[in-house]
Design an enzyme around this catalytic site. Structure first.
Site, PDB file in Angstrom:
ATOM      1  N   GLN A 125       0.832  -1.205   0.000  1.00  0.00           N
ATOM      2  CA  GLN A 125       0.000   0.000   0.000  1.00  0.00           C
ATOM      3  C   GLN A 125       0.862   1.247   0.000  1.00  0.00           C
ATOM      4  O   GLN A 125       1.623   1.478   0.947  1.00  0.00           O
ATOM      5  CB  GLN A 125      -0.910  -0.022   1.231  1.00  0.00           C
ATOM      6  CG  GLN A 125      -1.814   1.190   1.378  1.00  0.00           C
ATOM      7  CD  GLN A 125      -2.580   1.156   2.687  1.00  0.00           C
ATOM      8  OE1 GLN A 125      -2.088   0.640   3.684  1.00  0.00           O
ATOM      9  NE2 GLN A 125      -3.782   1.699   2.707  1.00  0.00           N
ATOM     10  N   GLY A 126       0.758   2.075  -1.036  1.00  0.00           N
ATOM     11  CA  GLY A 126       1.534   3.309  -1.137  1.00  0.00           C
ATOM     12  C   GLY A 126       0.698   4.523  -0.788  1.00  0.00           C
ATOM     13  O   GLY A 126       0.230   5.243  -1.688  1.00  0.00           O
ATOM     14  N   TYR A 127       0.492   4.741   0.499  1.00  0.00           N
ATOM     15  CA  TYR A 127      -0.284   5.891   0.951  1.00  0.00           C
ATOM     16  C   TYR A 127       0.622   6.926   1.622  1.00  0.00           C
ATOM     17  O   TYR A 127       0.791   8.036   1.143  1.00  0.00           O
ATOM     18  CB  TYR A 127      -1.364   5.444   1.947  1.00  0.00           C
ATOM     19  CG  TYR A 127      -2.656   4.967   1.318  1.00  0.00           C
ATOM     20  CD1 TYR A 127      -2.702   4.468   0.020  1.00  0.00           C
ATOM     21  CD2 TYR A 127      -3.846   5.007   2.036  1.00  0.00           C
ATOM     22  CE1 TYR A 127      -3.880   4.030  -0.540  1.00  0.00           C
ATOM     23  CE2 TYR A 127      -5.046   4.575   1.482  1.00  0.00           C
ATOM     24  CZ  TYR A 127      -5.054   4.085   0.192  1.00  0.00           C
ATOM     25  OH  TYR A 127      -6.232   3.656  -0.350  1.00  0.00           O
ATOM     26  N   SER A 128       1.206   6.567   2.773  1.00  0.00           N
ATOM     27  CA  SER A 128       1.944   7.536   3.592  1.00  0.00           C
ATOM     28  C   SER A 128       3.193   8.054   2.888  1.00  0.00           C
ATOM     29  O   SER A 128       3.849   7.336   2.122  1.00  0.00           O
ATOM     30  CB  SER A 128       2.344   6.899   4.927  1.00  0.00           C
ATOM     31  OG  SER A 128       1.210   6.595   5.697  1.00  0.00           O
ATOM     32  N   SER A 160       4.571  -1.342   4.287  1.00  0.00           N
ATOM     33  CA  SER A 160       4.732  -2.700   4.809  1.00  0.00           C
ATOM     34  C   SER A 160       4.904  -3.709   3.684  1.00  0.00           C
ATOM     35  O   SER A 160       4.136  -3.722   2.717  1.00  0.00           O
ATOM     36  CB  SER A 160       3.511  -3.091   5.644  1.00  0.00           C
ATOM     37  OG  SER A 160       3.352  -2.241   6.750  1.00  0.00           O
ATOM     38  N   GLU A 243      -9.805  -1.324   6.022  1.00  0.00           N
ATOM     39  CA  GLU A 243      -8.599  -1.488   6.833  1.00  0.00           C
ATOM     40  C   GLU A 243      -8.920  -1.269   8.305  1.00  0.00           C
ATOM     41  O   GLU A 243      -8.450  -2.009   9.175  1.00  0.00           O
ATOM     42  CB  GLU A 243      -7.522  -0.496   6.372  1.00  0.00           C
ATOM     43  CG  GLU A 243      -6.232  -0.616   7.171  1.00  0.00           C
ATOM     44  CD  GLU A 243      -5.153   0.358   6.689  1.00  0.00           C
ATOM     45  OE1 GLU A 243      -4.034   0.291   7.216  1.00  0.00           O
ATOM     46  OE2 GLU A 243      -5.437   1.183   5.797  1.00  0.00           O
ATOM     47  N   SER A 376      -4.341   7.528  12.365  1.00  0.00           N
ATOM     48  CA  SER A 376      -4.086   7.541  13.799  1.00  0.00           C
ATOM     49  C   SER A 376      -5.399   7.584  14.583  1.00  0.00           C
ATOM     50  O   SER A 376      -6.435   8.033  14.088  1.00  0.00           O
ATOM     51  CB  SER A 376      -3.222   8.756  14.174  1.00  0.00           C
ATOM     52  OG  SER A 376      -3.970   9.951  14.055  1.00  0.00           O
ATOM     53  N   ASN A 377      -5.343   7.122  15.834  1.00  0.00           N
ATOM     54  CA  ASN A 377      -6.557   7.101  16.645  1.00  0.00           C
ATOM     55  C   ASN A 377      -7.094   8.500  16.916  1.00  0.00           C
ATOM     56  O   ASN A 377      -8.301   8.684  17.125  1.00  0.00           O
ATOM     57  CB  ASN A 377      -6.286   6.356  17.955  1.00  0.00           C
ATOM     58  CG  ASN A 377      -6.235   4.844  17.740  1.00  0.00           C
ATOM     59  OD1 ASN A 377      -6.138   4.377  16.606  1.00  0.00           O
ATOM     60  ND2 ASN A 377      -6.304   4.088  18.818  1.00  0.00           N
ATOM     61  N   GLU A 378      -6.209   9.495  16.915  1.00  0.00           N
ATOM     62  CA  GLU A 378      -6.673  10.875  17.062  1.00  0.00           C
ATOM     63  C   GLU A 378      -7.529  11.271  15.857  1.00  0.00           C
ATOM     64  O   GLU A 378      -8.573  11.940  16.006  1.00  0.00           O
ATOM     65  CB  GLU A 378      -5.477  11.827  17.204  1.00  0.00           C
ATOM     66  CG  GLU A 378      -4.735  11.723  18.529  1.00  0.00           C
ATOM     67  CD  GLU A 378      -3.826  10.495  18.614  1.00  0.00           C
ATOM     68  OE1 GLU A 378      -3.351  10.201  19.718  1.00  0.00           O
ATOM     69  OE2 GLU A 378      -3.602   9.837  17.570  1.00  0.00           O
TER      70      GLU A 378
END
Length: 391
Positions: A125-128, A160, A243, A376-378
């Protein structure tokens, strides 16, 4: 959790148990735990599931799905976890597949889905990006049209298993004129294309699962674009709900059983740690949270069986699932005590007389990332505040 099953469902449970016992062998588990043999072992396991017809429970039957009911999915995950068997790699089978099935052309479905299903092609996965993680809309990797191809330049990070992947699905910027969310497209890229460089990131658990991926004038056929140009943000949000729906309940239940067993054996003040009131309260608190999460996950599965995609429940599952995982990792560290500080390779479990100190440390260290990846959870709390509470 107490669930009543029909005779047919109980027969299915027995079939799953027998399959796991016969096919997920100790040798396979050992090879999955080693970086050098991981991919071959994972592919071997997934091909066993594929041959059985159990590789893609959430796919439509016409594309290779199982057609299972909510109860059968629950049974399968529970028995897989109880057997200690590995889950499938999610990037193709759980994440990208949802985008291709929902937004891809028929040609793309015919080209990519069969090889995802058979594990003959692996995806990452190429996101970040270095400057676009939680604020994913700030991504800068560009894709410009040139003679029927996209020319991609940029830099992805925290990717990953990119060192194992055959393909990568990427968010790329195809327009700088529109608002930043509207200028993003969803592109499928062959990892063997000239101009792609993969560099490893060794994480604090000492293992290599993460990578940086660099794109230098990488040429990608225009037919590898999913849907319409500039609609990648819409497709990405659909993928992220899948996800974030991976609450990991079944695996957390197995981890909880392991913790309870170790707590019976670890002695503190002349008594098993499980008899310590403070430790037992902490353990019970996590078990209660896990039970509540399981019911929430079942409600989400029930909605999915009615054709309703996961919504804000995904954010709830992601937050609570990862918080529970981290709470259990802290319990493992407390159980291991100073044995968790032994560096891998220095002393073996046979040398120390302690079985799980090293694994407790590895799980704890890698688990710090769980509240970050997938959004993120935030960020998830912001989604809940906006779309559920109307704040």
């Amino acid at each position: 959790m107490h669930t009543s099953f029909s005779d047919e469902e109980l027969a299915f449970r027995d079939e799953v148990r027998a399959f796991m016992r016969e096919n997920f062998t100790p040798d396979l588990a050992r090879r999955l735990a080693c970086d050098k043999t991981f991919k071959d072992a994972q592919v071997e396991w997934e091909k066993k599931l594929f041959a059985k017809g159990w590789i893609a429970p959430n796919w439509p039957v016409e594309y290779g799905g199982t057609g299972w009911t909510v109860a059968e999915k629950f049974i399968f995950e529970s028995e897989r976890s109880a057997a200690g068997a590995a889950d499938v790699m999610p990037f193709g089978l759980k994440m990208l597949s949802s985008v291709i099935l929902g937004f891809g052309s028929e040609a793309q479905k015919q080209r990519f889905l069969p090889k995802i299903l058979s594990s003959d092609e692996w995806w990452c996965q190429g996101y970040s990006e270095p400057g676009a993680g939680s604020d994913l809309a700030a991504l800068k990797t560009s894709a410009e049209l040139d003679n029927g191809e996209y020319v991609v330049n940029g830099h992805k990070i925290w990717t990953s298993y990119a060192h194992y992947a055959d393909w990568i699905f990427c968010l790329v910027r195809t327009s700088k004129e529109a608002k930043k969310q509207q200028g993003i497209s969803f592109l499928l890229i062959d990892m063997n294309t000239p101009g792609i460089t993969v560099k490893p990131i060794v994480s604090i658990d000492g293992r290599h699962t993460l990578n940086e991926v660099f794109f230098d004038d990488v040429r990608v056929p225009v037919e590898n674009l999913i849907g319409e140009p500039g609609k990648g943000w819409t497709y990405a949000k659909a993928l992220l709900t899948h996800e974030r729906s991976m609450a990991g309940v079944a695996d957390s239940k197995r981890d909880m059983r392991e913790i309870r067993e170790w707590a019976k054996q670890e002695i503190n003040g002349g008594k098993p740690l499980l008899e310590d009131p403070l430790f037992r309260k902490r353990l019970t608190d996590v078990e209660i949270d896990l039970m509540a999460l399981e019911y929430t996950e079942l409600r989400t599965l029930a909605k999915a069986m009615k054709g309703q995609g996961p919504g804000t429940e995904s954010s709830i599952l992601k937050i609570k699932g990862t918080e529970i995982q981290q709470a259990m990792q802290e319990l493992r560290m407390d159980l291991a005590g100073y044995y968790a500080g032994i560096v891998p390779g220095e002393l073996s479990p046979e040398d120390t007389g302690h079985e799980f100190g090293s694994s407790a440390r590895e799980k704890y260290m890698y688990g710090r990332a769980s509240t970050l990846y997938g959004g993120s959870n935030e960020i998830q709390r912001g989604i809940i505040a906006k779309f559920v509470l109307g704040l």
